[in-house]
Design an enzyme around this catalytic site. Structure first.
Site, mmCIF file in Angstrom:
data_model
loop_
_atom_site.group_PDB
_atom_site.id
_atom_site.type_symbol
_atom_site.label_atom_id
_atom_site.label_comp_id
_atom_site.label_asym_id
_atom_site.label_seq_id
_atom_site.Cartn_x
_atom_site.Cartn_y
_atom_site.Cartn_z
ATOM 1 N N TYR A 70 9.235 -38.003 -20.581
ATOM 2 C CA TYR A 70 7.830 -37.688 -20.345
ATOM 3 C C TYR A 70 7.460 -37.830 -18.878
ATOM 4 O O TYR A 70 8.199 -38.445 -18.097
ATOM 5 C CB TYR A 70 6.915 -38.587 -21.196
ATOM 6 C CG TYR A 70 6.939 -40.059 -20.819
ATOM 7 C CD1 TYR A 70 6.036 -40.561 -19.880
ATOM 8 C CD2 TYR A 70 7.846 -40.940 -21.399
ATOM 9 C CE1 TYR A 70 6.057 -41.900 -19.520
ATOM 10 C CE2 TYR A 70 7.867 -42.283 -21.045
ATOM 11 C CZ TYR A 70 6.973 -42.756 -20.106
ATOM 12 O OH TYR A 70 6.989 -44.079 -19.740
ATOM 13 N N LYS A 126 0.831 -1.201 0.000
ATOM 14 C CA LYS A 126 0.000 0.000 0.000
ATOM 15 C C LYS A 126 0.867 1.253 0.000
ATOM 16 O O LYS A 126 0.699 2.143 -0.829
ATOM 17 C CB LYS A 126 -0.885 -0.038 1.241
ATOM 18 C CG LYS A 126 -2.118 0.797 1.163
ATOM 19 C CD LYS A 126 -2.950 0.627 2.435
ATOM 20 C CE LYS A 126 -3.736 -0.673 2.429
ATOM 21 N NZ LYS A 126 -4.305 -0.984 3.764
ATOM 22 N N MET A 150 -4.824 -5.530 10.977
ATOM 23 C CA MET A 150 -5.650 -4.493 11.574
ATOM 24 C C MET A 150 -6.475 -3.752 10.531
ATOM 25 O O MET A 150 -6.022 -3.484 9.437
ATOM 26 C CB MET A 150 -4.775 -3.484 12.299
ATOM 27 C CG MET A 150 -5.620 -2.542 13.115
ATOM 28 S SD MET A 150 -4.803 -0.998 13.464
ATOM 29 C CE MET A 150 -5.040 -0.165 11.922
ATOM 30 N N ARG A 192 -3.313 3.302 8.357
ATOM 31 C CA ARG A 192 -3.567 2.117 7.530
ATOM 32 C C ARG A 192 -2.429 1.114 7.660
ATOM 33 O O ARG A 192 -1.269 1.494 7.673
ATOM 34 C CB ARG A 192 -3.706 2.528 6.061
ATOM 35 C CG ARG A 192 -4.454 3.820 5.870
ATOM 36 C CD ARG A 192 -4.448 4.314 4.435
ATOM 37 N NE ARG A 192 -5.080 3.397 3.515
ATOM 38 C CZ ARG A 192 -5.187 3.626 2.207
ATOM 39 N NH1 ARG A 192 -4.661 4.719 1.674
ATOM 40 N NH2 ARG A 192 -5.791 2.745 1.439
ATOM 41 N N ARG A 235 -3.312 -1.803 -6.412
ATOM 42 C CA ARG A 235 -2.504 -3.009 -6.204
ATOM 43 C C ARG A 235 -2.888 -4.011 -7.289
ATOM 44 O O ARG A 235 -3.938 -3.874 -7.927
ATOM 45 C CB ARG A 235 -2.776 -3.608 -4.833
ATOM 46 C CG ARG A 235 -4.229 -3.974 -4.655
ATOM 47 C CD ARG A 235 -4.483 -4.537 -3.277
ATOM 48 N NE ARG A 235 -5.916 -4.550 -3.009
ATOM 49 C CZ ARG A 235 -6.454 -4.723 -1.821
ATOM 50 N NH1 ARG A 235 -5.692 -4.898 -0.783
ATOM 51 N NH2 ARG A 235 -7.761 -4.724 -1.665
ATOM 52 N N SER A 242 10.168 -46.547 -16.513
ATOM 53 C CA SER A 242 9.141 -45.653 -15.988
ATOM 54 C C SER A 242 9.378 -45.596 -14.489
ATOM 55 O O SER A 242 9.278 -46.608 -13.806
ATOM 56 C CB SER A 242 7.754 -46.206 -16.308
ATOM 57 O OG SER A 242 6.789 -45.347 -15.760
ATOM 58 N N HIS A 267 -16.371 -8.117 0.840
ATOM 59 C CA HIS A 267 -15.365 -8.955 1.495
ATOM 60 C C HIS A 267 -15.465 -10.400 1.010
ATOM 61 O O HIS A 267 -14.485 -11.012 0.618
ATOM 62 C CB HIS A 267 -15.551 -8.885 3.014
ATOM 63 C CG HIS A 267 -14.609 -9.771 3.768
ATOM 64 N ND1 HIS A 267 -14.952 -11.052 4.157
ATOM 65 C CD2 HIS A 267 -13.334 -9.593 4.158
ATOM 66 C CE1 HIS A 267 -13.924 -11.604 4.768
ATOM 67 N NE2 HIS A 267 -12.929 -10.738 4.791
ATOM 68 N N CYS A 271 5.917 -41.912 -13.680
ATOM 69 C CA CYS A 271 4.485 -42.002 -13.443
ATOM 70 C C CYS A 271 4.297 -42.006 -11.935
ATOM 71 O O CYS A 271 5.213 -42.281 -11.184
ATOM 72 C CB CYS A 271 3.900 -43.255 -14.081
ATOM 73 S SG CYS A 271 4.619 -44.766 -13.485
ATOM 74 N N GLY A 328 -7.015 -9.620 7.259
ATOM 75 C CA GLY A 328 -6.807 -10.259 8.559
ATOM 76 C C GLY A 328 -5.973 -9.414 9.488
ATOM 77 O O GLY A 328 -5.986 -9.619 10.688
HETATM 78 P P1 ADP Z 1 -7.606 -2.297 3.411
HETATM 79 O O1 ADP Z 1 -6.213 -2.775 3.435
HETATM 80 O O2 ADP Z 1 -8.533 -3.089 4.225
HETATM 81 O O3 ADP Z 1 -8.091 -2.014 2.023
HETATM 82 P P2 ADP Z 1 -7.259 0.536 3.651
HETATM 83 O O4 ADP Z 1 -6.134 1.090 4.405
HETATM 84 O O5 ADP Z 1 -7.135 0.577 2.191
HETATM 85 O O6 ADP Z 1 -7.580 -0.904 4.180
HETATM 86 O O7 ADP Z 1 -8.490 1.400 4.099
HETATM 87 C C1 ADP Z 1 -9.786 0.976 4.327
HETATM 88 C C2 ADP Z 1 -10.759 1.976 3.731
HETATM 89 O O8 ADP Z 1 -10.498 3.278 4.177
HETATM 90 C C3 ADP Z 1 -10.667 2.018 2.233
HETATM 91 O O9 ADP Z 1 -11.951 2.100 1.717
HETATM 92 C C4 ADP Z 1 -9.903 3.239 1.965
HETATM 93 O O10 ADP Z 1 -10.200 3.766 0.717
HETATM 94 C C5 ADP Z 1 -10.341 4.158 3.095
HETATM 95 N N1 ADP Z 1 -9.312 5.142 3.393
HETATM 96 C C6 ADP Z 1 -8.055 4.904 3.751
HETATM 97 N N2 ADP Z 1 -7.358 6.045 3.895
HETATM 98 C C7 ADP Z 1 -8.208 7.037 3.609
HETATM 99 C C8 ADP Z 1 -8.077 8.451 3.555
HETATM 100 N N3 ADP Z 1 -6.924 9.052 3.810
HETATM 101 N N4 ADP Z 1 -9.159 9.171 3.233
HETATM 102 C C9 ADP Z 1 -10.326 8.550 2.970
HETATM 103 N N5 ADP Z 1 -10.523 7.235 2.991
HETATM 104 C C10 ADP Z 1 -9.467 6.470 3.307
HETATM 105 MG MG MG Z 2 -7.695 -0.817 0.779
#
Ligand code: ADP
Ligand code: MG
Ligand code: MG
Length: 891
Positions: A860, A27, A108, A97, A341, A773, A457, A840, A106
């Site tokens: 083979y 990210k 945070m 994030r 990503r 074989s 999800h 085989c 999984g």
């Molecule tokens: P994940 O890894 O679960 O996708 P993210 O870090 O991407 O978690 O964030 C979860 C949500 O919060 C996403 O929808 C993301 O777009 C939103 N988000 C993250 N940072 C910001 C920000 N700076 N402003 C607005 N929305 C945000």
């Molecule tokens: Mg995200």
């Protein structure tokens, strides 16, 4: 140079770049890269994975340098955003994030709107002139922070929110007024205080520290650890934490959040794909609370932003040469990019995209062949619902992840695990899924949710796990509490069978009939490209005409092994087989054999027909004869019972005779007893019958105009003399038969090398055998002294304790068993340079083992029909890798 802990991005410049995923996480690296590209990304900074590792190792402490760098970057972020963190009039709000090198659901959850408190919320309201928005953000923050950082259980605040909506008769949160939201904030705060016995932290800097630490700690939570384990991500690489200025999609009808893919991740079609939700924030769009709208509709609602987004997404895909999965927010008609990503696609999509990308000249054929994981394509071979069958469709939803899945409905993740452990196929049915359900999704065959869209999800995780999934199925009314759902007036209880058609979105009551998929379209194209590069031939282990047909469908170039005994297992043939075994004299035995001969001949002929001129190699009878007889213990019980009820004398006598013969044949270690070529040596009439049937079939096939290529292999050879004995017999009967038919068909006689002694004396054996074989199932058993049938539990426990890294019966043990194969090849070729060799056994369909066969110079591999495409791709990859290495070596 002093180590660096934090990397800034903003204002068109970034300290990090896309090559730094190890440090910044996927990210953080992508945010840095998008910033450098001049894309609209809110500024921020990423605390690298090094800090996480340090934090977890030192049990929650940071050296002062880390804290200093964070403070300096926060100041820089305030300047870039033109707002101050904690400012009572114009507050800067942040998101915190998490993000590791590999994307990892999984870990945070992200915390949004950080920096809000009783004062700043008023500042936000005043500055934006939108108090409703300010308090909507605040109530979100209070709940998120409490649940994610303070550890208050998930779902604690939901009921208060629901209550409020009910009170107001509101369908969703957007209908609540400022006063409602203010009241909710008060209640949330009070509830949080009651739960943690402390005031909700008001100081934004404290909030930031707590959030940062929660991100780092989450690396070690159960969900994250489970995910790492199930996807092979190492435990020690840590996560990064990105702190970023907030942008707001919840400012009203001119704002929105959304997610998208540059191509359809389920089918691979080249279409802009995704969803958005007006007046929302963060995960709203994927949480399935309100159903989002397809991204195409943005063209009308936000035309300028839509065009800009399409352009940006296209640019990102070109740059990263991969499908992109991106997140964006529209704040008052302005677009912000929040993430990009590589998109997790289904196998079907991955293959289609690979083929398209070659046509778009993004990649060469060689490159895409190396990009697809051979294991992944196994999913494309999974059965599909028979389109001709009558299906009882009870509901329809989004086809979120393709494939067919049938199983019993279960409504809770734990239950899914439990029932799956009992050996049941299960379908996990939920209103919607959350990361807490991940173990249940893992255990399930398919996933069905009432809510959510194609990017919810459930959808994302199911595609990643390669499981059929249907989302947004609002025709089902799920009651998780009582474990049942209603659909089309029908009630489905836990334990009832349902079938999901992930290709159409249909939910079917009961078990729908499944059929093998067809190898057409992009998949066929892709594999035919792969075929052009490989040197190894791929044959199939096929015992019946039906197997042979499937094998040809999947591209097998012949039958590498036909286990002839499988032809004796049908109800009609088993009694004759038993008669043969029970015979006391050679004459009796031959009489039974004479009756088996035409049956086997017809099967062989069908194999030749299916294989149309490709080699058909049969293995002479291999298993211990006991396998065709009833169990000794069962017979003993039966005889006793019959005697007790004074049954008819002749019946009792017959059973006793059978028992006596079974006892005679009883072996303590049948695996190491009278089997393989030892059988053919003890009872040459068996070999004679099989060879005669085989060559009669070949002659008749030739008469039909086919060009049969028969091969006979002698199992379980350890002495060259055994091979000589059986070969002479085979040649004698083959020649006799062909003479009778006045045909001359080229054929070969070879040895199965499946005992260590055979590998070690391969030079001697190759004087007799025209081909080898390598029967790596038996070779693994006899090299390790592990019985394949009995040692599953031991091997599993060994893998758990890292005594073994892989299941030796799935992936060839290159060090030991592989060494025997290498020695066998060398020695064999030393006395017969023209020796052909194949492998085989299960390993023939395992990519790593296929690679080994290529490198060891085998001709083979032969594997089960369903593994043939995997082996074709793996063989092409092995050849391409070798070519790359040769090139690198020359440089
Ligand atoms: P994940 O890894 O679960 O996708 P993210 O870090 O991407 O978690 O964030 C979860 C949500 O919060 C996403 O929808 C993301 O777009 C939103 N988000 C993250 N940072 C910001 C920000 N700076 N402003 C607005 N929305 C945000
Ligand atoms: Mg995200
Ligand atoms: Mg064997």
């Amino acid at each position: 140079m002093a180590p660096k802990w934090v990397w800034f991005f903003g204002g068109g410049k970034a300290e990090g770049n896309i090559g730094m995923k190890d440090v910044l996480g996927g990210k953080g690296a992508a945010l840095a890269d998008m910033t450098t590209l001049g894309l609209p990304v809110p500024p921020g900074f990423t605390i690298g994975t090094g800090a996480c590792t340090l934090y977890n190792r030192s049990r929650g402490k940071f050296p002062p340098e880390v804290k200093k760098e964070i403070a300096a970057n926060l100041a820089r972020l305030e300047r870039a955003a033109g707002r101050k963190f904690g400012d009572a009039r114009n507050p800067l709000l942040l998101s915190v994030r998490s993000g590791a090198r590999d994307s990892m659901p999984g870990m945070m959850d992200t915390i949004l709107n950080l920096g809000l408190n009783e004062k700043t919320v008023e500042g936000l309201a005043g500055k934006s002139g939108n108090p409703r928005f300010a308090y909507d953000s605040y109530r979100r923050f209070l709940a998120m922070f409490s649940e994610i950082v303070l550890g208050i259980p998930k779902g604690t605040f939901g009921p208060l929110f629901e209550e409020k909506k009910l009170e107001r008769g509101a369908e969703s949160g957007v209908e609540l007024s400022v006063e409602d939201l203010k009241d909710l904030c008060r209640k949330f705060k009070a509830l949080a205080k009651e739960r943690v016995k402390k005031d909700f932290p008001q100081d934004p800097l404290v909030q930031l520290e707590l959030a940062r630490d929660a991100v780092f700690r989450s690396w070690n939570n159960d969900r994250a650890a489970f995910y790492r384990k199930s996807s092979g991500i190492p435990d020690d690489i840590g996560t990064a934490a990105t702190v970023q200025a907030m942008v707001f999609g919840n400012m009203g009808d001119t704002s929105a959040t959304g997610v998208g893919f540059t191509r359809n991740p389920s089918t691979g079609a080249r279409e802009f794909y995704g969803e958005y939700l007006v007046n929302s924030q963060g995960e709203d769009v994927v949480a399935g609370i309100r159903t989002p709208r397809p991204i195409r509709e943005m063209r009308k609602q936000f035309p300028k932003v839509y065009d800009q987004l399409v352009r940006i997404a296209g640019r990102l895909e070109k740059r990263y040469k991969d499908v992109q999965d991106f997140e964006f927010t529209i704040e008052n008609n302005r677009l912000y990019m929040l993430q990009t990503r590589p998109g997790k696609c289904t196998a079907a999509a991955a293959v289609r995209i690979a083929v398209d990308m070659v046509r778009e000249k993004l990649y060469t054929k060689e490159e895409v062949i190396l990009r697809i994981e051979p294991r992944q394509i196994e999913q494309l071979l999974h059965p599909v619902i028979d389109p001709g069958a009558v299906a009882d469709v009870i509901a329809r939803g989004y086809p979120a992840s393709p494939g067919a899945a049938a199983g019993v409905a279960v409504f809770h993740a734990d239950k899914a695990v439990e029932r799956a452990a009992e050996g049941k196929d299960v379908i996990l049915v939920r209103k919607e899924t959350s990361p807490d359900d991940i173990h249940g999704m893992d255990a399930a065959r398919g996933i069905l949710t009432a809510k959510g869209g194609m990017t919810s999800h459930a959808a994302v995780v199911a595609r990643q796990m390669e499981k059929a999934c249907i989302t947004g199925c609002d025709g089902i009314d799920v009651d998780e509490a009582t474990s049942r759902f209603m659909a089309g007036g029908r009630l489905v209880h836990e334990g009832d069978y349902i079938t999901l058609n992930g290709d159409t979105g249909e939910v079917i009551l009961g078990k729908a009939p499944l059929i093998a998929p067809k190898m057409t379209g992009p998949f066929g194209t892709f594999l035919s490209w792969a075929d052009a590069f490989r040197r190894l031939a791929v044959r199939a282990n096929a015992d019946t005409p039906r197997d042979a047909r499937a094998a040809r469908e999947f591209g097998a170039e012949g039958i590498g092994m036909c286990r002839t005994e499988h032809m004796f297992l049908s109800e009609a043939r088993l009694p004759i087989m038993r008669e043969m075994i029970l015979a006391r004299t050679t004459e009796d035995r031959e009489a039974a054999l004479t009756r088996l001969l035409p049956m086997q001949r017809e099967d062989f002929k069908a194999l030749f027909r299916e294989m149309k001129g490709h080699p058909v190699t049969i293995r002479l009878l291999d298993p211990p004869l006991n396998e065709f007889l009833p169990k000794r213990e069962d017979l003993m019980v039966e005889v006793t019972k019959l005697e007790l009820i004074r049954a008819d004398r002749s019946l009792v006598e017959e059973k006793k005779r059978l028992l006596a013969r079974v006892e005679e044949l009883h072996e303590f270690n049948p695996l190491l007893g009278l089997r393989g070529c030892r059988l053919g040596i003890a009872y040459p009439e068996i070999t004679r019958m099989q060879v005669r049937a085989f060559f009669e079939a070949a002659c008749e096939a030739a008469r039909e105009g086919l060009r049969p290529m028969p091969g006979v292999m002698v199992p379980l050879v350890s002495l060259a003399r055994e091979m000589k004995d059986q070969k002479e017999l085979v040649v004698q009967v083959a020649e006799e038969t062909m003479k009778r038919f006045k045909r001359k068909i080229p054929y070969t006689v070879g040895a199965m090398v499946e005992l260590p002694r055979a590998a070690l004396t391969a030079d001697e054996i190759a004087r007799e055998a025209e081909f080898f074989s390598f029967g790596t199932n038996d070779l693994t058993q006899t090299t390790f002294g592990f019985s394949r049938e009995d040692s599953g539990a031991i091997i599993k426990s060994y893998m758990g304790r890292h005594i073994l890294e892989e299941d030796i019966f799935a992936t060839l043990d290159l060090e030991g068993v592989g060494q025997l194969v290498r020695v066998g090849m060398q020695k064999g070729k030393s006395t017969r340079p023209t020796l052909k060799a194949g492998l085989c056994g299960e390993h023939g369909g395992d990519p790593k083992s296929v690679d080994f066969c290529h490198r060891t110079g085998l001709d083979y591999v032969s594997c089960s029909p369903y593994r043939v495409p995997v082996a074709r791709l793996a063989a092409a990859q092995a050849a391409l890798r070798e070519r790359q290495e040769a090139k690198a070596g020359r440089k």
